[in-house]
Each structure stands twice: as C-alpha cells, then as structure tokens.
Design a protein around this motif. Structure first.
Motif, PDB file in Angstrom:
ATOM      1  N   THR A 174       0.836  -1.210   0.000  1.00 50.51           N
ATOM      2  CA  THR A 174       0.000   0.000   0.000  1.00 50.51           C
ATOM      3  C   THR A 174       0.864   1.252   0.000  1.00 50.51           C
ATOM      4  O   THR A 174       0.574   2.226  -0.704  1.00 50.51           O
ATOM      5  N   MET A 178       0.860   4.126  -2.867  1.00 51.11           N
ATOM      6  CA  MET A 178       0.589   5.523  -2.512  1.00 51.11           C
ATOM      7  C   MET A 178       1.698   6.438  -3.019  1.00 51.11           C
ATOM      8  O   MET A 178       1.434   7.504  -3.586  1.00 51.11           O
ATOM      9  N   PHE A 188      -3.376  12.829  -1.203  1.00 55.42           N
ATOM     10  CA  PHE A 188      -4.035  12.071  -0.139  1.00 55.42           C
ATOM     11  C   PHE A 188      -4.132  12.857   1.167  1.00 55.42           C
ATOM     12  O   PHE A 188      -4.670  12.354   2.146  1.00 55.42           O
ATOM     13  N   LYS A 196     -10.633  12.700   1.560  1.00 55.01           N
ATOM     14  CA  LYS A 196      -9.489  11.808   1.783  1.00 55.01           C
ATOM     15  C   LYS A 196      -9.883  10.355   1.546  1.00 55.01           C
ATOM     16  O   LYS A 196      -9.110   9.571   0.995  1.00 55.01           O
ATOM     17  N   LEU A 200      -8.568   7.607  -1.518  1.00 56.73           N
ATOM     18  CA  LEU A 200      -7.990   6.284  -1.270  1.00 56.73           C
ATOM     19  C   LEU A 200      -8.592   5.198  -2.160  1.00 56.73           C
ATOM     20  O   LEU A 200      -8.032   4.106  -2.261  1.00 56.73           O
ATOM     21  N   LEU A 203      -6.566   3.381  -4.726  1.00 57.80           N
ATOM     22  CA  LEU A 203      -5.565   2.458  -4.183  1.00 57.80           C
ATOM     23  C   LEU A 203      -6.079   1.023  -4.138  1.00 57.80           C
ATOM     24  O   LEU A 203      -5.295   0.071  -4.174  1.00 57.80           O
TER      25      LEU A 203
END
Length: 269
Positions: A174, A178, A188, A196, A200, A203
């Motif tokens: 992760t 990112m 982010f 926010k 995500l 992802l």
C-alpha cells in the motif's frame, strides 16, 4: 505511518523470549489479553504494565520499535476515548453546550485506551519474537485435541499464520502504491475526511490485484512443493518443552495469580 505497523512482523534477535516455545507465547498472549478486560482498578493495569515491560526487556526488542507500532492506531485510540468520554452517562464533571463529560466516562475512556495500547503491544510482541513457521507449529500443537472431532487443525493454523504474515506485506505494498500515485500527482492529504476517503479508492484496485497475485504465487509455490495439508506431515524441528518454557509458565502463573487476587479483593479504586 503504514510502515510503523509492527503486528505480523518478525524482529530478529537472540533473546530468552525468542527462544521460548511458541505455545508458551501463544498461551501467554491469550491470557494477557483476557486479563486486560478483567481489570476495573488502576492497580490491575499497573500490574499488566510491569508484566509487559519485563517481557519487552527480556525480548530484546527496542522499546522505541514497540511504541512506533502504536502510531497506526492513534486515531482509533482517540475515537474510542471520545465516544466513551461523551456518551457514558454518570456523574457530571464538565458540561459545555450539549456535550457532557462524566466521571464514569472519563474512567472508562482511560481504561479503554490503556487496554487497546497494551493489547496491541502484547500481540505485536508475540509476532515480533516468533517466526511464522514456529507460530504455525505452535497453533497446530495447541489445537491438536480438536483433530479428534475432525477439525482441520493444520489448515486453520496455516491460514492464521499466513494472514498475520500478509499484514506487513500488504502495508508495504500500500505504501508503494501511494508513493507511486503521489508521484503522478495524487493528493491524499488535503481536503476533509470524505475527500481523503475518496482519494484512497484508486488504491484499492492495484492493492487487490497485488494481493491476489501474491496469494496465487504462494499457492503455486506450495503446490510445486507438493503441499497437501497436514495429513502425514512431519516436522524438521518438533516442538519440545524445555526448562525455560516451564519457568515462563511459572512466571505467567504468577501474573495470573496476581490478576485474580486484584480482581477478587479489588486493591485500590
């Protein structure tokens, strides 16, 4: 922050705790977690803290490394404290607008924060001092009696061990995703919680793809080695209790005795 998660990671060191039988550490962790929810006095948490500090010192794992793992749950701790602080009825201490802080709420909030902190550190300590293979063997040995009722003990232990092992791997994956998306202009950090959360979402797809790919690679590797479950399998290093393990059980027994004593007579409010 994702790299700060210590649960599921193994810390290489030569210590008494590392050399203990994994069954001792599993039993100790379970009893320790249970004990945290038996206390309703600060004295109990002092005993739990002393027990944990001694074990950490014996483990050889740096205390800073243990505390670093708490960064990932700071938000959860604060959220838990806030809910207990403002939503628990009782004797009013402070009141402003529609929010009321009660004596009982303050007490429960502090207790819950301590419980969560000790729970995470205690659980992390087990994985930090036990290799995945030993953890699997320990779980399997402890659950051996369930084989009599046709419970697939080995498979359950293997799944639990793999799940724990995948936690730091997925966190690292992760983090990489990112950073890759930030390099491409993704943001982010700015915006409110909703923005926010939406940021995500991109992802999830690469993370799931990566997780499935790793799981598939692991399955293929196990098949290539002719893995067929626990039936008929032997151990290269069979688990055997040694003197230090019985001493550890004795130490654990002393702690449990103190817990029950505090629980029964309620030393100090």
């Amino acid at each position: 922050m994702l790299r700060d998660i210590t649960l599921g990671q193994y810390y290489q060191a030569e210590s008494v705790i590392h050399r203990l039988d994994p069954r001792v550490k599993l039993v100790g962790t379970i009893l320790y977690i249970i004990s945290l929810f038996l206390f309703d006095h600060f004295t109990g948490y002092v005993a739990a803290a002393v027990f944990l500090i001694i074990v950490i010192r014996l483990s050889g794992v740096p205390f800073r490394y243990m505390v670093k793992g708490m960064k990932a749950i700071v938000f959860l701790l604060l959220l838990t404290m806030v809910f207990n602080l403002f939503l628990t009825p009782g004797e009013t201490l402070v009141q402003f607008w529609k929010l009321t802080i009660t004596k009982e709420g303050l007490r429960i909030a502090i207790f819950m924060a301590i419980r969560l902190t000790f729970l995470i550190i205690g659980s992390s300590l087990m994985t930090l001092t036990t290799t995945p293979n030993n953890l699997t063997d320990g779980m399997e040995k402890l659950m051996n009696p369930l084989k009599k009722v046709k419970v697939p003990v080995h498979e359950i232990a293997m799944m639990m061990s793999i799940a724990l092992r995948f936690i730091p791997i997925l966190m690292e994956e992760t983090d990489k995703i990112m950073k890759a998306q930030i390099a491409r202009g993704a943001d982010f950090e700015s915006g409110n919680i909703v923005k926010k959360a939406k940021a995500l979402v991109p992802l999830l797809v690469p993370l799931f793809v990566s997780a499935f790919r790793r799981a598939n690679d692991l399955a293929m590797a196990m098949e290539a080695r002719c893995y067929q479950g626990g039936e008929g399998r032997t151990k290269m290093k069979p688990l055997q209790y040694k003197k230090r393990d019985f001493l550890a059980y004795a130490y654990l027994g002393c702690y449990v005795g103190i817990v029950l004593l505090i629980r029964k007579i309620g030393i100090l409010p």
